[in-house]
Enzyme design. Structure first.
Site, PDB file in Angstrom:
ATOM      1  N   HIS A  86      -9.151  27.858  -7.898  1.00  0.00           N
ATOM      2  CA  HIS A  86     -10.008  29.045  -7.958  1.00  0.00           C
ATOM      3  C   HIS A  86      -9.716  29.920  -9.169  1.00  0.00           C
ATOM      4  O   HIS A  86     -10.506  30.807  -9.506  1.00  0.00           O
ATOM      5  CB  HIS A  86      -9.909  29.854  -6.654  1.00  0.00           C
ATOM      6  CG  HIS A  86      -8.650  30.645  -6.490  1.00  0.00           C
ATOM      7  ND1 HIS A  86      -7.584  30.217  -5.729  1.00  0.00           N
ATOM      8  CD2 HIS A  86      -8.281  31.855  -6.974  1.00  0.00           C
ATOM      9  CE1 HIS A  86      -6.632  31.130  -5.746  1.00  0.00           C
ATOM     10  NE2 HIS A  86      -7.025  32.129  -6.495  1.00  0.00           N
ATOM     11  N   ASP A  97      -7.107  23.428  -3.506  1.00  0.00           N
ATOM     12  CA  ASP A  97      -7.073  24.599  -4.386  1.00  0.00           C
ATOM     13  C   ASP A  97      -6.046  24.428  -5.499  1.00  0.00           C
ATOM     14  O   ASP A  97      -5.348  25.371  -5.868  1.00  0.00           O
ATOM     15  CB  ASP A  97      -6.795  25.886  -3.600  1.00  0.00           C
ATOM     16  CG  ASP A  97      -7.102  27.136  -4.440  1.00  0.00           C
ATOM     17  OD1 ASP A  97      -7.958  27.052  -5.338  1.00  0.00           O
ATOM     18  OD2 ASP A  97      -6.454  28.187  -4.220  1.00  0.00           O
ATOM     19  N   SER A 142      -2.070  34.297  -8.281  1.00  0.00           N
ATOM     20  CA  SER A 142      -2.619  32.986  -7.948  1.00  0.00           C
ATOM     21  C   SER A 142      -2.265  31.970  -9.032  1.00  0.00           C
ATOM     22  O   SER A 142      -2.508  32.206 -10.217  1.00  0.00           O
ATOM     23  CB  SER A 142      -4.135  33.058  -7.805  1.00  0.00           C
ATOM     24  OG  SER A 142      -4.496  33.792  -6.663  1.00  0.00           O
TER      25      SER A 142
END
Length: 516
Positions: A128, A158, A261
């Site tokens: 992402h 992911d 992230s």
């Protein structure tokens, strides 16, 4: 004496030359090797000098890891909603550069983190973080800015692998996430809130967490009670996409915020044990619930990207219901409160060939006790088609071992197969499909539909802005309910164009693009 000395010197020289030659040969053999080989070569010459003994002091671990965690900046084309507008004027702007009515669009930007895992520029991050980005820029710890190439993306875990054109980079050593223990200290390293390298500390709060954040639009092979009752009544399997997402997070209370992230979760020895991926928060900022993808799963995904350019995933071929102490759905005839109840076996799958039957309860995978679906999914997610896995199954009150040979996506109907004939093949759309469920059709008031389960970068669907999760209702005006319907409808376009109609939570969409 001089003769002996001369022989000794000669032997030493020959031995040294052989060692150097052997090393150079080994080094050359690393080209195109696995990430494990690259890491072994790097740390053989750059041993990690970190001690976790004594009181909680993370200075050595932080110093070892921080140089190998990078800041990732991404740029996106400005667009609204879940994809591009289907206006004919927008299509003309796409193909001809716009006209007098084209308005200036400012690009959007975002940022995240990444972990350098080889000195020749491979960096692992979250899918992402880089998904749909037009440009990916990496800021190294020495402040150099280099553009990165996306090697592969896997929405189902992911994870993504990118590469920069640089050598001699600092590397973060991969550890073993199986050895992570609840309660042990860990560090989260990344670039939260666009701050420079930030290190936070906490403990492992839990393992094998599933929070439903990956592939929410997919309905997995963990079936609902309502679906199971319907299956018992009619004998018909749920008509929906098979579960391809894998969630088995390491949960930590180390502070993780937006921008973390793709960053590193490391143990007190400075070893990478997870890739930070998500937080659970009502405010959008850290509230003590952070989640990281286990590095053992990430290692397999990275190796597949390096070898094949895509993920080669193996499947057992079962649908199951996780057991608990709560009231069980009607039809489940077992008193077990842990394990996975096999509700259905995929015809032609690995489990069927091994002798596993509906009604069995899976208790162990390769000797490791499983209590919930993430336990199974993460372990099988590390394997490839053709690999074998031992399942310990409870049947008629007795445990029995079955060796299952994992099969590829075709065995569970996940990938659209190409067919010969006129017009565009499904592979040229750059997408895979699965039938829409009755629930999805009822939700949107449609009578037909296939769900886009993946989109390949650079292919037709990606180029026109079609995203994973969109339900395609018609192709060239023909209703579609299966991959076969899509294939049959593709040659029916007019003027060498393909038209697609679809629906999602953002609204209805109509696309038109040239057939190739």
């Amino acid at each position: 004496m001089k003769k002996i000395l001369g022989i000794t010197v000669l032997a030493a020289f020959i031995g040294g030359a052989a060692a150097i030659g052997g090393y150079k040969l080994f080094e050359r053999n690393q080209t195109g090797s696995t990430i494990t080989d690259k890491q072994n070569l790097y740390f053989a010459n750059n041993p990690l000098k970190v001690s976790s003994a004594g009181t909680a002091d993370f200075t050595q671990a932080a110093a070892a890891v921080a140089p190998g965690v990078v800041h990732i900046k991404t740029t996106y084309a400005a667009q609204s909603g879940g994809g591009r507008s289907s206006s004919p004027f927008d299509m003309m702007e796409d193909f001809f550069g716009g006209g007098g009515r084209q308005m200036q669009r400012m690009p959007r930007a975002a940022s995240g983190s990444g972990v350098i895992i080889s000195q020749d520029g491979y960096i692992v991050t979250n899918n992402h973080v880089v998904e749909n980005a037009e440009k990916v820029e990496v800021v190294l710890t020495d402040r150099r800015k280099v553009e990165a190439k996306i090697i592969g993306r896997d929405p189902n875990t992911d994870l993504a692998l990118i590469k920069v054109n640089a050598t001699g980079l600092p590397v973060v050593k991969m550890g073993n996430s199986d050895n992570v223990q609840v309660g042990e200290w860990v560090l989260a390293v990344g670039f939260p809130l666009d701050l420079n390298t930030t290190v936070t500390a906490g403990i492992v709060s839990a393992k094998n967490r599933s929070i439903g954040i990956i592939g929410r639009e997919q309905q997995g092979n963990e079936i609902t009670e309502e679906e199971y009752r319907e299956y018992q009544r009619t004998g018909k399997r749920p008509d929906r996409p098979a579960n391809t997402s894998i969630e088995s997070f390491i949960q930590t209370d180390a502070a993780i915020n937006p921008g973390n992230s793709g960053g590193a979760l490391v143990n007190a020895n400075g070893e990478l044990v997870g890739i930070n991926s998500a937080i659970a928060s009502q405010s959008g900022y850290n509230q003590g619930y952070g989640f990281a993808i286990p590095v053992n799963l990430a290692r397999k995904i990275v190796d597949d990207f390096m070898k094949y350019g895509s993920v080669k995933r193996g499947y057992i071929g079962v649908n199951f219901v996780p057991l608990s102490g709560e009231e069980k759905p009607e039809g489940i005839k077992t008193n077990e409160i842990s394990g996975l109840y096999v509700s259905d076996v995929v015809v032609g799958g690995g489990a069927a060939a091994a002798g596993i039957k509906a009604g069995d309860v899976i208790k162990k995978v390769d000797g490791v006790v499983i209590n919930d679906s993430p336990d199974l999914q993460e372990r099988v997610g590390r394997l490839n088609p053709g690999d074998k896995v031992k399942l310990t199954v409870l049947r008629d009150g007795a445990l029995k071992d079955y060796t299952v040979t994992l099969k590829g996506e075709a065995s569970v109907g996940l990938t659209a197969k190409n067919t010969a004939g006129k017009g565009m093949e499904v592979s040229k759309l750059g997408a895979t499909f699965a039938p829409a469920t009755q629930a999805q059709k009822a939700k949107y008031g449609i009578n037909s539909g296939v769900v886009v389960t993946s989109v390949t970068t650079g292919k037709a669907f990606d180029n026109i802005g079609v995203e994973k999760g969109l339900i395609i209702t018609k192709v060239n005006g023909q209703p579609v309910n299966s991959v076969a319907d899509v294939q049959k409808a593709l040659p029916l376009g007019r003027n060498n164009m393909v038209s697609i109609s679809g629906v999602s939570e953002q609204g209805s969409y109509n696309y038109s693009f040239p057939a190739q």
